[in-house]
Design a protein around this motif. Structure first.
Motif, PDB file in Angstrom:
ATOM      1  N   ARG A 289       0.838  -1.199   0.000  1.00 22.01           N
ATOM      2  CA  ARG A 289       0.000   0.000   0.000  1.00 22.01           C
ATOM      3  C   ARG A 289       0.869   1.244   0.000  1.00 22.01           C
ATOM      4  O   ARG A 289       1.959   1.266   0.578  1.00 22.01           O
ATOM      5  CB  ARG A 289      -0.942   0.021   1.199  1.00 22.01           C
ATOM      6  N   GLU A 290       0.339   2.274  -0.640  1.00 22.30           N
ATOM      7  CA  GLU A 290       0.999   3.576  -0.676  1.00 22.30           C
ATOM      8  C   GLU A 290       0.653   4.316   0.611  1.00 22.30           C
ATOM      9  O   GLU A 290      -0.519   4.523   0.928  1.00 22.30           O
ATOM     10  CB  GLU A 290       0.525   4.347  -1.902  1.00 22.30           C
ATOM     11  N   LEU A 291       1.664   4.705   1.372  1.00 26.48           N
ATOM     12  CA  LEU A 291       1.436   5.353   2.670  1.00 26.48           C
ATOM     13  C   LEU A 291       1.346   6.862   2.559  1.00 26.48           C
ATOM     14  O   LEU A 291       0.398   7.488   3.029  1.00 26.48           O
ATOM     15  CB  LEU A 291       2.563   4.984   3.640  1.00 26.48           C
ATOM     16  N   MET A 292       2.362   7.459   1.948  1.00 28.30           N
ATOM     17  CA  MET A 292       2.429   8.917   1.822  1.00 28.30           C
ATOM     18  C   MET A 292       2.837   9.239   0.390  1.00 28.30           C
ATOM     19  O   MET A 292       4.027   9.285   0.063  1.00 28.30           O
ATOM     20  CB  MET A 292       3.428   9.506   2.814  1.00 28.30           C
ATOM     21  N   PRO A 293       1.845   9.463  -0.485  1.00 24.74           N
ATOM     22  CA  PRO A 293       2.156   9.688  -1.898  1.00 24.74           C
ATOM     23  C   PRO A 293       3.155  10.816  -2.130  1.00 24.74           C
ATOM     24  O   PRO A 293       4.014  10.719  -3.006  1.00 24.74           O
ATOM     25  CB  PRO A 293       0.789  10.032  -2.492  1.00 24.74           C
ATOM     26  N   GLU A 294       3.046  11.867  -1.314  1.00 18.47           N
ATOM     27  CA  GLU A 294       3.939  13.011  -1.529  1.00 18.47           C
ATOM     28  C   GLU A 294       5.391  12.662  -1.211  1.00 18.47           C
ATOM     29  O   GLU A 294       6.321  13.312  -1.714  1.00 18.47           O
ATOM     30  CB  GLU A 294       3.491  14.212  -0.684  1.00 18.47           C
ATOM     31  N   ASN A 295       5.604  11.630  -0.378  1.00 20.93           N
ATOM     32  CA  ASN A 295       6.970  11.225  -0.012  1.00 20.93           C
ATOM     33  C   ASN A 295       7.379   9.890  -0.621  1.00 20.93           C
ATOM     34  O   ASN A 295       8.451   9.367  -0.311  1.00 20.93           O
ATOM     35  CB  ASN A 295       7.105  11.140   1.518  1.00 20.93           C
ATOM     36  N   MET A 296       6.526   9.331  -1.487  1.00 17.37           N
ATOM     37  CA  MET A 296       6.819   8.069  -2.174  1.00 17.37           C
ATOM     38  C   MET A 296       7.051   6.919  -1.190  1.00 17.37           C
ATOM     39  O   MET A 296       7.852   6.016  -1.442  1.00 17.37           O
ATOM     40  CB  MET A 296       8.038   8.212  -3.094  1.00 17.37           C
ATOM     41  N   LEU A 297       6.358   6.935  -0.043  1.00 13.31           N
ATOM     42  CA  LEU A 297       6.517   5.884   0.958  1.00 13.31           C
ATOM     43  C   LEU A 297       5.510   4.758   0.720  1.00 13.31           C
ATOM     44  O   LEU A 297       4.317   5.016   0.489  1.00 13.31           O
ATOM     45  CB  LEU A 297       6.320   6.448   2.367  1.00 13.31           C
ATOM     46  N   TRP A 298       5.996   3.519   0.817  1.00 12.19           N
ATOM     47  CA  TRP A 298       5.155   2.345   0.608  1.00 12.19           C
ATOM     48  C   TRP A 298       5.442   1.297   1.677  1.00 12.19           C
ATOM     49  O   TRP A 298       6.588   1.123   2.081  1.00 12.19           O
ATOM     50  CB  TRP A 298       5.455   1.703  -0.750  1.00 12.19           C
ATOM     51  N   ASP A 299       4.380   0.599   2.093  1.00 18.22           N
ATOM     52  CA  ASP A 299       4.541  -0.643   2.862  1.00 18.22           C
ATOM     53  C   ASP A 299       4.728  -1.782   1.871  1.00 18.22           C
ATOM     54  O   ASP A 299       3.979  -1.885   0.887  1.00 18.22           O
ATOM     55  CB  ASP A 299       3.295  -0.917   3.715  1.00 18.22           C
ATOM     56  N   VAL A 300       5.710  -2.646   2.141  1.00 17.28           N
ATOM     57  CA  VAL A 300       6.019  -3.728   1.208  1.00 17.28           C
ATOM     58  C   VAL A 300       6.359  -5.002   1.974  1.00 17.28           C
ATOM     59  O   VAL A 300       6.638  -4.979   3.171  1.00 17.28           O
ATOM     60  CB  VAL A 300       7.216  -3.358   0.289  1.00 17.28           C
ATOM     61  N   LEU A 301       6.329  -6.116   1.259  1.00 18.58           N
ATOM     62  CA  LEU A 301       6.932  -7.358   1.715  1.00 18.58           C
ATOM     63  C   LEU A 301       8.184  -7.597   0.888  1.00 18.58           C
ATOM     64  O   LEU A 301       8.213  -7.274  -0.308  1.00 18.58           O
ATOM     65  CB  LEU A 301       5.967  -8.533   1.528  1.00 18.58           C
ATOM     66  N   VAL A 302       9.216  -8.136   1.512  1.00 20.03           N
ATOM     67  CA  VAL A 302      10.485  -8.336   0.804  1.00 20.03           C
ATOM     68  C   VAL A 302      10.939  -9.787   0.931  1.00 20.03           C
ATOM     69  O   VAL A 302      10.632 -10.481   1.899  1.00 20.03           O
ATOM     70  CB  VAL A 302      11.592  -7.398   1.352  1.00 20.03           C
ATOM     71  N   GLU A 303      11.687 -10.230  -0.067  1.00 20.70           N
ATOM     72  CA  GLU A 303      12.207 -11.591  -0.096  1.00 20.70           C
ATOM     73  C   GLU A 303      13.564 -11.566  -0.809  1.00 20.70           C
ATOM     74  O   GLU A 303      13.654 -11.025  -1.923  1.00 20.70           O
ATOM     75  CB  GLU A 303      11.223 -12.502  -0.844  1.00 20.70           C
ATOM     76  N   PRO A 304      14.632 -12.082  -0.203  1.00 20.61           N
ATOM     77  CA  PRO A 304      14.706 -12.696   1.139  1.00 20.61           C
ATOM     78  C   PRO A 304      14.806 -11.611   2.212  1.00 20.61           C
ATOM     79  O   PRO A 304      15.658 -10.718   2.134  1.00 20.61           O
ATOM     80  CB  PRO A 304      15.983 -13.531   1.064  1.00 20.61           C
ATOM     81  N   ALA A 305      13.935 -11.673   3.199  1.00 21.13           N
ATOM     82  CA  ALA A 305      13.818 -10.604   4.183  1.00 21.13           C
ATOM     83  C   ALA A 305      15.073 -10.435   5.034  1.00 21.13           C
ATOM     84  O   ALA A 305      15.437  -9.311   5.397  1.00 21.13           O
ATOM     85  CB  ALA A 305      12.613 -10.870   5.083  1.00 21.13           C
ATOM     86  N   ARG A 306      15.750 -11.541   5.342  1.00 15.33           N
ATOM     87  CA  ARG A 306      16.885 -11.456   6.266  1.00 15.33           C
ATOM     88  C   ARG A 306      18.033 -10.621   5.702  1.00 15.33           C
ATOM     89  O   ARG A 306      18.893 -10.145   6.460  1.00 15.33           O
ATOM     90  CB  ARG A 306      17.380 -12.858   6.607  1.00 15.33           C
ATOM     91  N   LYS A 307      18.050 -10.433   4.397  1.00 15.06           N
ATOM     92  CA  LYS A 307      19.157  -9.704   3.778  1.00 15.06           C
ATOM     93  C   LYS A 307      18.825  -8.251   3.464  1.00 15.06           C
ATOM     94  O   LYS A 307      19.669  -7.522   2.952  1.00 15.06           O
ATOM     95  CB  LYS A 307      19.586 -10.415   2.487  1.00 15.06           C
ATOM     96  N   ILE A 308      17.605  -7.827   3.776  1.00 16.28           N
ATOM     97  CA  ILE A 308      17.181  -6.475   3.417  1.00 16.28           C
ATOM     98  C   ILE A 308      16.951  -5.683   4.691  1.00 16.28           C
ATOM     99  O   ILE A 308      16.005  -5.931   5.435  1.00 16.28           O
ATOM    100  CB  ILE A 308      15.931  -6.511   2.528  1.00 16.28           C
ATOM    101  N   ARG A 309      17.852  -4.716   4.928  1.00 12.10           N
ATOM    102  CA  ARG A 309      17.867  -3.982   6.195  1.00 12.10           C
ATOM    103  C   ARG A 309      17.656  -2.496   5.959  1.00 12.10           C
ATOM    104  O   ARG A 309      17.773  -1.995   4.839  1.00 12.10           O
ATOM    105  CB  ARG A 309      19.198  -4.219   6.917  1.00 12.10           C
TER     106      ARG A 309
END
Length: 351
Positions: A85-105
């Motif tokens: 989902r898009e959280l703050m369009p003016e700031n280009m912020l999004w909630d996401v799921l990532v894979e592989p999660a352990r490597k994305i910090r």
């Protein structure tokens, strides 16, 4: 009611992974709640149950290609980002799921595409074990960002569909009503309508009215508690216009015209937009409304819906509207008669 009340086996059932080429040629099971009768029709026959003055509520949300394959900075490791989902369009912020999660910090930069279509994002927060908040490092307008996502992304097919999405899914995993981008799952009950069928219904004097509810990935989230009162739905953004609300109320006051909702997302939006008087009110916001038996519907008077997965909140909503025993009986009949089930399957009309 309990979670296990909605359990059934799916092995050997007819579960397609693409829709019919001619959408209104799907089968339609018609459940009459008052008479406790079940009819078997073709979806194109639905016009027989819609009359002059009725209002048909559809969700105009549009699914965007929410799955991005890319690379992590420095290591060049392959990653996948699922835009939730898009959280703050003016700031280009999004909630996401990532894979592989352990490597994305937090602080990592992620790269997608190449050349003129290259898109970069930075991880700014951890939300869950697989969840992150990212900021796209992009200077253009949001409209252009969505255009880039259209080119780079893949469609977010339902998780039980094991095949990889293909380019054709960008059209076939949509409804004819889709205009407002923001969903990661389609309002699949509306996928059976064609322009010709809509015109046929409108000629009878019924009116199609839009709402917007951007369906999130939570629609597929597993219910993990046996006691349904303890389940919490993910919130989805919705909008009901003043015109839609006014015409809904006119139909409700007439006592003879029906408010017909196409799909559970339309139901959740209009049942959220209820005043103390039981009438609809316009508005926008977030809804986490969870509808399961028993539920007192204030606005919805007929429902078009697909056949849903066991133990899903979508099945629970259908059972709340049609009556638990009656709907579960209908599901048994659908299995016996080899109905096509789930997102790309056949439909049910509950009147």
């Amino acid at each position: 009611m309990k979670l296990t009340d909605f359990k059934f086996e799916i092995e050997g059932l007819n579960i397609p992974d693409t829709p019919l080429e001619k959408r209104d040629k799907a089968r339609l099971m018609v459940l009459n709640r008052a008479e406790k009768t079940i009819e078997h029709k073709e979806f194109a026959d639905i016009h027989e149950y819609i009359n002059e003055g009725d209002v048909v509520i559809y969700n105009n949300t549009k699914v965007f290609p929410a799955r991005l394959n890319g690379k992590k900075e420095k290591t060049d490791a392959d990653i996948e980002v699922f835009l939730l989902r898009e959280l703050m369009p003016e700031n280009m912020l999004w909630d996401v799921l990532v894979e592989p999660a352990r490597k994305i910090r937090i602080g990592n930069k992620l790269y997608f595409g190449e050349g003129d279509d290259e898109l970069m994002a930075e991880v700014v927060d951890n939300t869950t074990s697989r969840g992150r908040t990212i900021r796209f490092l992009y200077d253009g307008p949001n409209q252009d960002l969505y255009d880039i996502l259209d080119r780079l992304g893949k469609m977010p097919l339902p998780p039980y569909i094991e095949r990889e999405p293909v380019e054709e899914d960008k059209e076939r995993y949509q409804t004819i009503f889709a205009t407002e981008r923001g969903a990661v799952a389609a309002p699949t009950a509306a996928m059976h309508f064609t322009p010709e069928l809509v015109k046929k219904i409108e000629k009878k004097g019924a009116e199609f009215l839009p709402i917007t509810l951007h369906i999130g990935w939570g629609t597929f989230r597993t219910v993990e508690v046996e006691d349904l009162t303890k389940h919490r739905m993910d919130s989805d953004n919705y909008f009901v216009s003043a015109e839609t609300s006014e015409k809904i109320n006119k139909a409700l006051k007439s006592k003879k015209n029906k408010v017909i909702a196409i799909g559970s997302s339309a139901v959740r939006a209009i049942e959220t937009s209820v005043m103390a008087s039981g009438m609809s009110k316009p508005g926008t916001g977030w809804t986490d409304k969870f509808i399961y038996p028993p539920y007192d519907f204030k606005i919805t008077e007929a429902l078009v819906t697909n056949f849903h997965r066991p133990e899903s909140t979508l099945l629970m909503l259908s059972a709340a509207f049609g009556g638990y025993d009656f709907v579960m009986e209908a599901y048994e009949e659908a299995k016996e008669k080899d109905y096509r089930l789930f997102s790309f399957g056949d439909a049910m009309l509950i009147i």
